[in-house]
Write a protein that holds these residues in place. Structure first.
Motif, PDB file in Angstrom:
ATOM      1  N   GLN A   1     -92.307 -11.697  70.309  1.00 29.89           N
ATOM      2  CA  GLN A   1     -91.832 -11.304  69.280  1.00 29.89           C
ATOM      3  C   GLN A   1     -90.281 -11.387  68.827  1.00 29.89           C
ATOM      4  O   GLN A   1     -89.422 -10.874  69.845  1.00 29.89           O
TER       5      GLN A   1
ATOM      6  N   THR B   1     -87.903  -7.496  63.337  1.00 26.50           N
ATOM      7  CA  THR B   1     -87.609  -8.120  61.906  1.00 26.50           C
ATOM      8  C   THR B   1     -87.225  -7.077  60.765  1.00 26.50           C
ATOM      9  O   THR B   1     -86.867  -7.699  59.694  1.00 26.50           O
TER      10      THR B   1
ATOM     11  N   HIS C   1     -91.883  -5.758  64.087  1.00 26.69           N
ATOM     12  CA  HIS C   1     -91.773  -6.900  64.633  1.00 26.69           C
ATOM     13  C   HIS C   1     -92.786  -7.942  63.608  1.00 26.69           C
ATOM     14  O   HIS C   1     -93.798  -7.755  63.740  1.00 26.69           O
ATOM     15  N   ASP C   2     -91.868  -9.519  64.306  1.00 26.08           N
ATOM     16  CA  ASP C   2     -92.940 -10.342  63.363  1.00 26.08           C
ATOM     17  C   ASP C   2     -93.208 -10.194  62.102  1.00 26.08           C
ATOM     18  O   ASP C   2     -94.483 -10.967  61.678  1.00 26.08           O
ATOM     19  N   ASP C   3     -92.266  -9.844  61.033  1.00 26.71           N
ATOM     20  CA  ASP C   3     -93.139  -9.421  59.990  1.00 26.71           C
ATOM     21  C   ASP C   3     -93.969  -8.762  59.206  1.00 26.71           C
ATOM     22  O   ASP C   3     -93.095  -7.851  58.382  1.00 26.71           O
TER      23      ASP C   3
ATOM     24  N   ASP D   1     -95.627  -8.891  54.637  1.00 23.41           N
ATOM     25  CA  ASP D   1     -93.870  -8.733  55.103  1.00 23.41           C
ATOM     26  C   ASP D   1     -93.310  -7.669  54.746  1.00 23.41           C
ATOM     27  O   ASP D   1     -93.110  -7.526  53.652  1.00 23.41           O
TER      28      ASP D   1
END
Length: 723
Positions: A66, A69, A85-87, A111
């Motif tokens: 992970q 972001t 995290h991870d958009d 996102d």
């Protein structure tokens, strides 16, 4: 006027430290308290730091695979931390949470570009498509549909503000070389779009903004080495028309043939901005530096060269700059004063309550300025009057008349007179010093004494220097050569007095004093006049009196309570008594070491010097610290008697510093083995003792709670038994 002040390292940026080096940090955000900041690296980790202590308070990482972001922010209303995290995956946790895999999790439908947290408005979430939601609205329905407000545009910068009680989000986008500005009011759910005026050979590289009087002031740092200002009114009647915003030149980043290629910047106040960038000249290599500019007078106020390079990122919170410098995150404090023409030319008068330090930097005064600063009575000058006729031998100075001469001239006239006459004249000079410039006057006298010694080492005015330091409130920066001369002459009494009275002694000088105090022999110290006020109440000064003390131990600990607490060889060496180990050093050396313990220092700067301390001296110092710790632990109030005695916190801090600096060496030394064993057993006994105290405290609190619940109306006798 603006100035850069002291700087220090907040943390290292090595790959193993939790803060990555991949082009700098992801972001730095304010923490739950003014002294806290949140660092998010370009990877998996977020760290909370207390800036003044330069120590991490918490560190959290998402699991392998992970990636964070979105910068971690703090919800100032709930003191929770929010990350993405991870958009799309939202995480919320508190200080006590350790494993992020077990905290609150919500998967969003679009996102996220960034989360902005407002002190009074709560967190606001900006999606990559330009839509904006409050965190509360998202938590009610995480999978709600998110609108795509911008088409084929990329968000370049965003910031949130509070205008009154209304949150306002401003962000800029780019498409095919055109830049747009969006203003979103969350309460009214109104969105305005603007287009920035294009300019040839100029492209915005960085943005910042502030709100005042219903007007957003957007600043653009452009590629043509200029800063432009754009005004955006918050009150708009229409939402459909795409207005073009004109740019006006605010600042040209060129000075004396050099040009600053800025990478990032922040607003300090209405007249000052700070810019991080590369200063280039036609015939020189580019130099990265941090600069402060006055936008009112178009001037460069101050700059600091950064030879190790930066990532081009700059943050500013609580009058502190944060930026990467080489492989560390550096903090520099700054100050900005009233921006006016009078201040710029140095003629601004102080207000009724000026914020002036009690100590002046003597190095900042030039010699000519020193003489001129005493020239007039109106400016607080010192006038020296002496109608004394000096009578001495044929080679003595006759009839030295110094009426109304500036201090500098007086000192020059006294340069070659005998020592007694020289000191008498200086004492009269100090007695006539006026309160306004007292420190500067005394500083000039100390400087004259030091310069006289440097010219001829036989003129070491030790007694007069000691008298001055004991009488007046001086500082190291006022007379920096004083302690250097005292170290050269091993004048331990003068060094002791400086350590107790100077608030700004550099760590390198403190270490030099410590090294001399530990290495000097006890026989030599017995012939030296040392201030024993800090030790006279708990160290037997009479060396002939070997009588064993029988003082009652008050904190419940006694060496006899634990078998094997004290080893016989160590006891013989240290002259063990019934109340603990006797002092491993003499009273003179103990008093000198106490002055070291009471002096101010920064752990970061002192630790490298302590590593150079010889092993023998390090063990001796550690034994003395342990002796003081035992002494403090004997009493319930844990304070040593006497004047200027070290506190238990100072003793423990120095013990930790010394063990950090010499842990491997001390562990390997055979002569330190018994001592470390005794220290370990004593500390273990203390832990048990305080653990029992905590149990008693908890029992008493519970009894107090039960007593408050039950209020007997009649007379009663209660027997409480604590098991």
């Amino acid at each position: 006027m603006a100035a850069l002040c002291e700087s220090f390292t907040l943390c290292g940026l090595s790959p193993t430290s939790g803060v990555g080096l991949g082009g700098g940090l992801l972001a730095l955000e304010p923490g739950p308290d003014p002294d806290h900041v949140l660092l998010t690296d370009r990877g998996r980790t977020a760290t909370l730091f207390k800036v003044s202590d330069q120590k991490p308070l918490g560190c959290w990482s998402v699991k392998h695979g992970q990636v964070l972001t979105c910068p971690v922010v703090c919800n100032f209303e709930t003191h929770e931390y929010i990350a993405v995290h991870d958009d799309k995956v939202l995480r919320i946790w508190k200080n006590e949470d350790i494993n992020l895999d077990k905290v609150f999790k919500a998967t969003l439908s679009a996102d996220v570009h960034r989360i902005h947290s407002l002190p009074n408005g709560g967190p606001v979430v900006l999606f990559r498509g330009g839509d904006v939601r409050t965190l509360d609205a998202l938590l009610e329905a995480p999978q709600q549909e998110i609108e795509n407000v911008i088409s084929d545009e990329v968000i370049k910068w965003s910031e949130a503000f509070m205008e009154g009680k209304q949150p306002v989000l401003v962000f800029t986008t780019e498409k095919d070389g055109d830049f747009f500005v969006y203003v979103q009011k969350l309460k009214t759910n109104s969105l305005h779009k603007y287009k920035l005026e294009q300019q040839e050979l100029s492209k915005p590289m960085s943005f910042t903004a502030y709100i005042k009087n219903q007007i957003i002031t957007l600043l653009c740092l452009c590629s043509n080495d200029c800063v432009y200002k754009v005004l955006i009114p918050l009150q708009q009647n229409t939402e459909d028309t795409e207005q073009i915003l004109p740019k006006s030149l605010l600042l040209n980043l060129s000075v004396s043939g050099s040009v600053l290629k800025g990478t990032s910047f922040v607003v300090l106040d209405k007249d000052h901005i700070a810019i991080l960038g590369s200063l280039t000249a036609s015939d020189e290599e580019p130099k990265e530096c941090l600069t402060i500019w006055n936008t009112k007078f178009q001037t460069l106020q101050t700059s600091k060269e950064l030879p190790l390079g930066t990532s081009g990122q700059l943050w500013c919170y609580e009058e502190r700059f944060f930026f990467t410098h080489g492989k560390v995150l550096t903090v520099i404090m700054y100050k900005c004063e009233t921006s006016s023409l009078a201040a710029a030319v140095g003629k601004l008068k102080a207000g009724k309550s000026p914020d002036v330090s009690a100590f002046v930097n003597w190095n900042a005064l030039g010699r000519e300025e020193l003489a001129d600063s005493f020239q007039s009575q109106q400016s607080g000058a010192l006038k020296y009057e002496s109608k004394m006729t000096l009578r001495s031998n044929k080679n003595a100075v006759a009839n030295v008349q110094t009426d109304n001469l500036p201090v500098g001239k007086v000192l020059r006239n006294l340069k070659d007179v005998p020592t007694r006459i020289f000191e008498d004249e200086l004492r009269q000079l100090m007695s006539k010093a006026q309160a306004l410039d007292l420190q500067a006057s005394i500083g000039s006298v100390v400087t004259a004494l030091i310069n006289r010694y440097k010219t001829n080492p036989k003129h070491y005015h030790r007694n007069l220097l000691l008298e001055i330091v004991q009488t007046y409130d001086l500082s190291y920066s006022l007379c920096p050569d004083l302690m250097a001369v005292a170290l050269e002459n091993k004048d331990v009494r003068l060094l002791q007095t400086c350590l107790l009275r100077f608030p700004d002694i550099p760590e390198e000088v403190t270490y030099s004093c410590l090294e001399i105090f530990l290495s000097i022999s006890e026989d030599y110290l017995q012939r030296i006049d040392v201030n024993l006020e800090s030790v006279i109440c708990y160290i037997d000064i009479d060396s002939d009196n070997k009588e064993v003390k029988t003082e009652i131990v008050e904190n419940g600990f006694s060496p006899e309570q634990e078998e094997g607490t004290w080893d016989n060889p160590l006891a013989e060496e240290a002259h063990l008594t019934s109340d603990g180990e006797m002092c491993p050093v003499g009273p003179q050396k103990a008093a000198l070491l106490n002055a070291i313990l009471c002096s101010a220092y920064s752990e970061v700067f002192l630790l490298p010097h302590l590593k150079n301390l010889p092993a023998k001296e390090a063990v001796l110092f550690l034994r003395y610290l342990f002796y003081l710790y035992v002494k403090c632990s004997e009493k319930i109030n844990t304070t040593l008697p006497g004047m200027s005695s070290p506190t238990i916190n100072q003793i423990m801090d120095w013990m930790c510093l010394l063990l950090d600096a010499h842990f491997t060496v001390i562990v390997m030394l055979p002569e330190a083995k018994l001592f470390l064993s005794s220290m370990h057993k004593f500390v273990r006994a203390q832990i048990r003792f305080y653990s029992e105290l905590n149990k008693i405290e908890g029992s008493l609190q519970e009894l107090q709670r039960l007593h408050q619940q039950k209020d007997p109306q009649t007379y009663s006798i209660e027997v409480l038994e604590i098991i």
